[in-house]
Motif scaffolding. Structure first.
Motif, mmCIF file in Angstrom:
data_model
loop_
_atom_site.group_PDB
_atom_site.id
_atom_site.type_symbol
_atom_site.label_atom_id
_atom_site.label_comp_id
_atom_site.label_asym_id
_atom_site.label_seq_id
_atom_site.Cartn_x
_atom_site.Cartn_y
_atom_site.Cartn_z
ATOM 1 N N THR A 12 0.861 -1.184 0.000
ATOM 2 C CA THR A 12 0.000 0.000 0.000
ATOM 3 C C THR A 12 0.895 1.230 0.000
ATOM 4 O O THR A 12 2.056 1.164 0.423
ATOM 5 N N GLY A 14 0.286 3.509 1.952
ATOM 6 C CA GLY A 14 0.344 3.716 3.390
ATOM 7 C C GLY A 14 1.546 3.091 4.063
ATOM 8 O O GLY A 14 2.095 3.653 5.013
ATOM 9 N N ASN A 109 -14.997 7.886 -9.866
ATOM 10 C CA ASN A 109 -15.091 6.773 -8.905
ATOM 11 C C ASN A 109 -14.583 5.445 -9.473
ATOM 12 O O ASN A 109 -14.937 4.379 -8.984
ATOM 13 N N PRO A 163 -10.016 6.249 -7.381
ATOM 14 C CA PRO A 163 -11.029 6.990 -6.621
ATOM 15 C C PRO A 163 -10.441 7.464 -5.292
ATOM 16 O O PRO A 163 -9.666 6.731 -4.657
ATOM 17 N N HIS A 164 -10.831 8.655 -4.867
ATOM 18 C CA HIS A 164 -10.246 9.218 -3.642
ATOM 19 C C HIS A 164 -10.577 8.400 -2.401
ATOM 20 O O HIS A 164 -9.865 8.490 -1.395
ATOM 21 N N LEU A 165 -11.629 7.578 -2.470
ATOM 22 C CA LEU A 165 -11.938 6.687 -1.342
ATOM 23 C C LEU A 165 -10.758 5.770 -1.019
ATOM 24 O O LEU A 165 -10.596 5.325 0.117
ATOM 25 N N PHE A 166 -9.910 5.490 -2.020
ATOM 26 C CA PHE A 166 -8.812 4.541 -1.828
ATOM 27 C C PHE A 166 -7.491 5.222 -1.481
ATOM 28 O O PHE A 166 -6.445 4.583 -1.509
ATOM 29 N N GLN A 167 -7.548 6.522 -1.172
ATOM 30 C CA GLN A 167 -6.361 7.221 -0.666
ATOM 31 C C GLN A 167 -5.871 6.475 0.583
ATOM 32 O O GLN A 167 -6.657 6.150 1.479
ATOM 33 N N GLY A 168 -4.581 6.209 0.632
ATOM 34 C CA GLY A 168 -4.039 5.448 1.768
ATOM 35 C C GLY A 168 -3.648 4.064 1.288
ATOM 36 O O GLY A 168 -2.491 3.662 1.396
ATOM 37 N N ALA A 169 -4.632 3.334 0.739
ATOM 38 C CA ALA A 169 -4.303 2.064 0.082
ATOM 39 C C ALA A 169 -3.407 2.367 -1.121
ATOM 40 O O ALA A 169 -2.440 1.673 -1.410
ATOM 41 N N ASN A 225 -4.109 6.473 10.047
ATOM 42 C CA ASN A 225 -4.752 6.878 8.789
ATOM 43 C C ASN A 225 -4.602 8.362 8.475
ATOM 44 O O ASN A 225 -4.367 8.734 7.327
ATOM 45 N N ILE A 228 -1.131 9.107 7.313
ATOM 46 C CA ILE A 228 -0.916 8.558 5.974
ATOM 47 C C ILE A 228 -1.511 9.488 4.920
ATOM 48 O O ILE A 228 -0.871 9.815 3.916
#
Lengths: 237, 237
Positions: A12, A14, A109, A163-169, A225, A228
């Motif tokens: 990741t 992260g 998305n 997609p910004h939801l996966f920021q970090g991963a 989180n 990160i």
């Protein structure tokens, strides 16, 4: 059979943040999951650009060389190239390109690979400097790093929109690397202006994350989180 | 060939948050990706519990029935069961169980399936109430929902532990559902005390997310990561 509807990601983004820079997948194994992509090497040693089945390292000294099969990577994303969009681009800034491609191909998305082959009136890259254990954090390790510029350069941009939801991963939004056709300029892309090029976009239904679950440092780390998210915005844009 | 090192997830927990409750995968297709798992149905109609290749719906009226192959789901996680840990559990509260299993099997940064078969001195579940379009948000839709309790119940807990980095894509931490052996009690697990049971843990190297990239509402939604994090903590714990 090679699947073309899936991004394969090892590690990741992260895990790079607290400094887990040890390589946990070999280049040989990585390339069984895709023939195009991006990443970094063991010890955060430069930027990885994977084009048409060949993986290249752009180093902090500005040199580019092909990566051997036994070299290892802590983080990389790859896919098998089969674009569902191919379109000419002309005279386009980075900002205009990003806005256009998200809107035209409805990326907001959706995971997608971005490849742009052609001539660029301007390219600016940076290359992460090789680290030695005990590792610093990502933000510390990349606080000073060499930048490279080119004008009227022929080459390829390769990377992803996530997609910004996966920021970090991973990196939410665009994460692009560059390699010039003559291999004299490469790295993580900081800025570009397109002269004449061909855009290829490949939308993916699947995002597959492969984690280094046998790596002791990974198992022990206590990730944060919020830290990160902040570090990715600082170090990867 | 069935892969046992991968969780397959359709959709994201994040997409439920603004109310994207339309089913985007059939039960039939979902079961080609796993024989155990959890989810919710079209219209947020109850809680899905998948055990040994059979998918069940626990409804808000307390009834449980097997799901037909053509019913559809907006969100579900499944895997093919092949546990790498099997251990007896006795007289254990939920809190003690969660602490023990994370520590003993080193789950912190690793995706794992959790299945517990046995007798439970106490079980408390809740079931999301069926929604009609235009859909409310997840927090609004689940503001009032029926809860169910049982004492000295025989049954199965099924669900997942996910690294907190993946909060938003899924639920960070534990996400467990329950079904009693007599199918009289089921739902999203709010609390439990184990009497005598067998724990099965299955660690996964891979987390594969399959997104509904042909769904118009999904493509158009403007997600808000902070709102998603907050809503998951409110609605899914």
């Amino acid at each position: 059979m090679a699947t073309t509807d899936t991004i394969f990601q090892h590690g990741t983004l992260g895990l790079l943040v607290p400094g887990l820079f040890d390589g946990t997948i070999t280049a040989k194994e990585l390339l069984t999951h895709g023939d195009n992509g991006i990443g970094t090497l063991n010890g955060l040693d430069g930027e990885v650009i994977i084009l048409d089945g060949h993986a290249y390292q752009a180093r902090e000294d500005g040199q580019v060389s092909e990566i051997g099969p036994d070299e290892s990577l802590p983080f990389a994303s790859v896919h098998f190239q089969k674009p569902d969009v191919s379109a000419p681009l002309s005279q386009l800034s980075q900002a205009a390109f990003e806005e256009k491609v998200v809107a035209d191909y409805r990326l907001t998305n959706v995971f997608a690979a971005i490849r742009i082959d052609g001539t660029f009136s301007y390219v600016k890259t940076r290359v992460a400097p090789r680290q030695q254990p005990p590792y610093k954090t990502l933000v510390e390790a990349t606080a000073t790093q060499p930048e490279f510029e080119g004008h009227a350069v022929q080459g390829s941009i390769i990377g992803y929109y996530a997609p910004h939801l996966f920021q970090g991963a991973t990196v939410g939004g665009f994460h692009l690397h560059f390699l010039s056709a003559d291999h004299q300029l490469g790295g993580h892309l900081l800025g570009f202006d397109i002269d004449q090029a061909t855009l290829k976009v490949q939308h993916f239904a699947n995002f597959k994350v492969h984690l280094p679950i046998d790596n002791e440092a990974y198992l022990q780390e206590r990730f944060d989180n919020a830290a990160i998210d902040s570090a990715i915005n600082k170090a990867e844009r």
